[in-house]
Design an enzyme around this catalytic site. Structure first.
Site, PDB file in Angstrom:
ATOM      1  N   HIS A   1      40.032  48.933  46.803  1.00  0.00           N
ATOM      2  CA  HIS A   1      40.632  48.477  46.301  1.00  0.00           C
ATOM      3  C   HIS A   1      40.462  49.534  45.067  1.00  0.00           C
ATOM      4  CE1 HIS A   1      39.774  44.574  47.417  1.00  0.00           C
ATOM      5  NE2 HIS A   1      38.245  44.643  47.784  1.00  0.00           N
TER       6      HIS A   1
ATOM      7  N   ASP B   1      44.879  41.797  42.823  1.00  0.00           N
ATOM      8  CA  ASP B   1      43.701  41.796  43.261  1.00  0.00           C
ATOM      9  C   ASP B   1      43.506  42.338  42.055  1.00  0.00           C
ATOM     10  OD1 ASP B   1      42.105  42.914  44.288  1.00  0.00           O
ATOM     11  OD2 ASP B   1      41.960  44.609  45.455  1.00  0.00           O
TER      12      ASP B   1
END
Length: 561
Positions: A372, A199
């Site tokens: 994130h 990611d």
């Protein structure tokens, strides 16, 4: 560009999620077996007028449908599960594997689309293992802004392919959620990771992302000072945030009213799965809400992104049937605007302030943290996994590029990192990696019930209509004798105001009349297409000369026979 995969190579590809935020969908293929990871949507940019969602082009999977063994889901956010109903329209036979919360969210989606009874669904946890003839899949627990997030390891004859899903290293997650399983990640690294797909969303942020528990402390400090009603807006999928707001509200003696269909569903799923501990007597309906003192109420709602139809936007605009802003209300925005939503969020905040509410938002108040990981967490993932090859995913190009620079700092040589595009095929063996071709993986637009029937030409027309307006020319023509029997009449929509532009419209009519007559002066009888072209060309030039605008010209010709 044709695809050439050798028999001993493992192929890895993205159908969506590269060069963009959203639409995550990846594949791992070995010979006659494919594991698909996630099937998300992307929300449209402002220039995609009238488009509801953007999904991936599933044609490559349709062409290889007999090879697909499973669709495996990392977590329950829309950019990872939103495309499932559209995928199942083309490939209803795919079995789906997901964690408890993601599965609950998928089930409600499939129910809406009448697909629940025809879809094969399986529940996963991090100890699950899927075994197929040549490939197997294991899992490792991660943390994100939604419970039950999993990283995925696909075990192939050439080595392990790891796809992290969305993650951050939150070592103090809230509620009953466990911390990320660092031991399992390190074990995968020790076993030998051939390719890491990681990611990249926060690759531009050079720090660790703050823990969700940090936000909980901020919420507590804010709630303790508020004397009126609290209206708390966040993503319906952010169960951790909902849990913290609810617990703090209850600790301050407040009852909770829930508004917004997706928020109601999130509360129901969260309570059922044990992520939300909200007793029945704390949840109230609108009738009870209106009879309680203001300091005994919290309203939990959707709309933190300024979505026009969400509960908070309707409250701000004064169009909500049941809730209206009161002078001592405090509205808490517990999210950051997604890129592209800043204008609509600011508009909602302005409307709320104008109505008399106090609004708390933004980084200054520490009421949001990302799901994130920043650069430090991305480096930690790279060090734990120690991959031979690296492919950054889930991010715009600049994010993918920064992530490869981080990989180089963590021991992955630059020539072993691959910044790919959707549709690129990466072919790997134990000691080699190469781009092995490309397949079409363009955006597909969903507009209402139409999927893929809106193309670039239609969007160009919509943009022209929105920017320049429309001019309609109506005329009845006898093609056989070359006569104009009625018209031409000119109508304007979104171009000029007819009542105040009589002279311009009159001049335009005369020009069109002459243009039609001119097409009949030759020896051959003109076709309707030729007359249309003559009208369009004449009007475009004339109207641009007079107004410096390019409206869409739509001739409507009646053939009198």
């Amino acid at each position: 560009m044709a695809i050439h995969i050798k028999n001993n190579e493992v192929a890895v590809f993205a159908i969506g999620g590269l060069g963009e935020i959203g639409k995550n969908m990846y594949g791992v293929q070995f010979q006659d077996e494919i594991i698909v990871i996630d099937a998300g949507i992307k929300f449209p940019e402002d220039d995609l007028l009238g488009i509801d969602y953007v999904i991936s082009d599933y044609q490559y999977l349709v062409n290889n449908r007999q090879k697909i063994k499973a669709l495996v889901i990392t977590h329950g956010h829309e950019d990872h599960i939103g495309g499932i109903p559209f995928l199942l329209q083309q490939l209803p036979e795919i079995p789906i594997y997901a964690g408890p919360l993601a599965l609950a969210l998928i089930k409600s989606k499939l129910e809406e689309h009448n697909q629940l009874r025809t879809t094969e669904l399986h529940e996963l946890n991090e100890d699950s293992e899927l075994r197929f003839r040549k490939l197997s899949v294991t899992f490792f627990r991660t943390t994100h802004s939604i419970p039950d997030t999993l990283g995925i390891a696909v075990h192939t004859p050439q080595g392990i392919i790891v796809q992290t899903g969305d993650y951050k290293f939150d070592l103090t997650p809230v509620g009953d959620q466990p911390a990320p399983n660092l031991q399992r990640m390190a074990q995968l690294g020790a076993d030998g990771v051939l390719l890491l797909m990681s990611d990249s969303t926060n690759a531009e942020i050079p720090t660790f992302t703050k823990s969700e528990r940090f936000v909980g402390n901020s919420i507590r400090h804010i709630f303790e000072k508020i004397e009126g009603r609290i209206i708390f807006a966040t993503f319906a999928s952010n169960i951790s945030r909902i849990a913290q707001a609810s617990e703090t509200a209850m600790a301050n003696g407040r009852k909770i009213a829930v508004f917004g269909r997706s928020m109601e569903a999130a509360i129901a799923n969260g309570r059922e799965l044990g992520y939300l501990h909200i007793p029945d007597d704390v949840l109230i309906d609108v009738n009870t809400l209106n009879h309680l003192p203001a300091n005994k109420v919290m309203i939990l709602c959707t709309g933190s992104q300024g979505e026009p139809m969400a509960a908070l936007s309707r409250i701000a605009a004064g169009t909500h049937r049941q809730i209206h802003i009161q002078p001592d209300d405090t509205v808490v925005f517990s999210s950051n605007p997604i890129p592209g939503n800043t204008t609509s969020v600011n508009h909602t905040i302005n409307l709320l302030e104008e109505a008399g509410a106090h609004v708390i938002h933004g980084k200054v108040n520490n009421i949001h943290t990302s799901g994130h990981g920043g650069q430090e967490e991305q480096k930690l993932m790279l060090r734990l996994m120690k991959p031979k090859y690296f492919m950054p995913i889930h991010g715009e190009y600049r994010m993918l590029k920064i992530h490869t620079d981080l990989a180089e700092l963590c021991g992955v040589p630059k020539d072993r990192s691959f910044i790919m595009e959707n549709g690129d095929m990466l072919a790997l063996t134990k000691d080699s990696a190469r781009i092995a071709g490309h397949f079409a993986a363009d955006d597909v637009y969903v507009d209402g019930s139409g999927v893929g029937d809106i193309g670039n030409v239609v969007l160009k027309d919509r943009r022209m209509l929105s920017e320049e307006g429309l001019v309609v020319v109506v005329a009845t023509i006898d093609y056989q004798h070359g006569n104009i029997l009625a018209g031409p009449d000119i109508l304007s929509r979104g171009f000029v105001y007819m009542r105040e532009s009589g002279e311009l419209i009159g001049q335009a009519q005369r020009r069109v009349f002459r243009a039609i007559r001119t097409t009949f002066k030759g020896d051959n009888t003109p076709t309707e297409g030729m007359v249309r072209d003559a009208i369009t060309d004449t009007l475009q030039d004339f109207l641009f000369t007079k107004t410096e605008r390019h409206p869409m010209i739509l001739p409507m010709l009646v053939n009198a026979q």
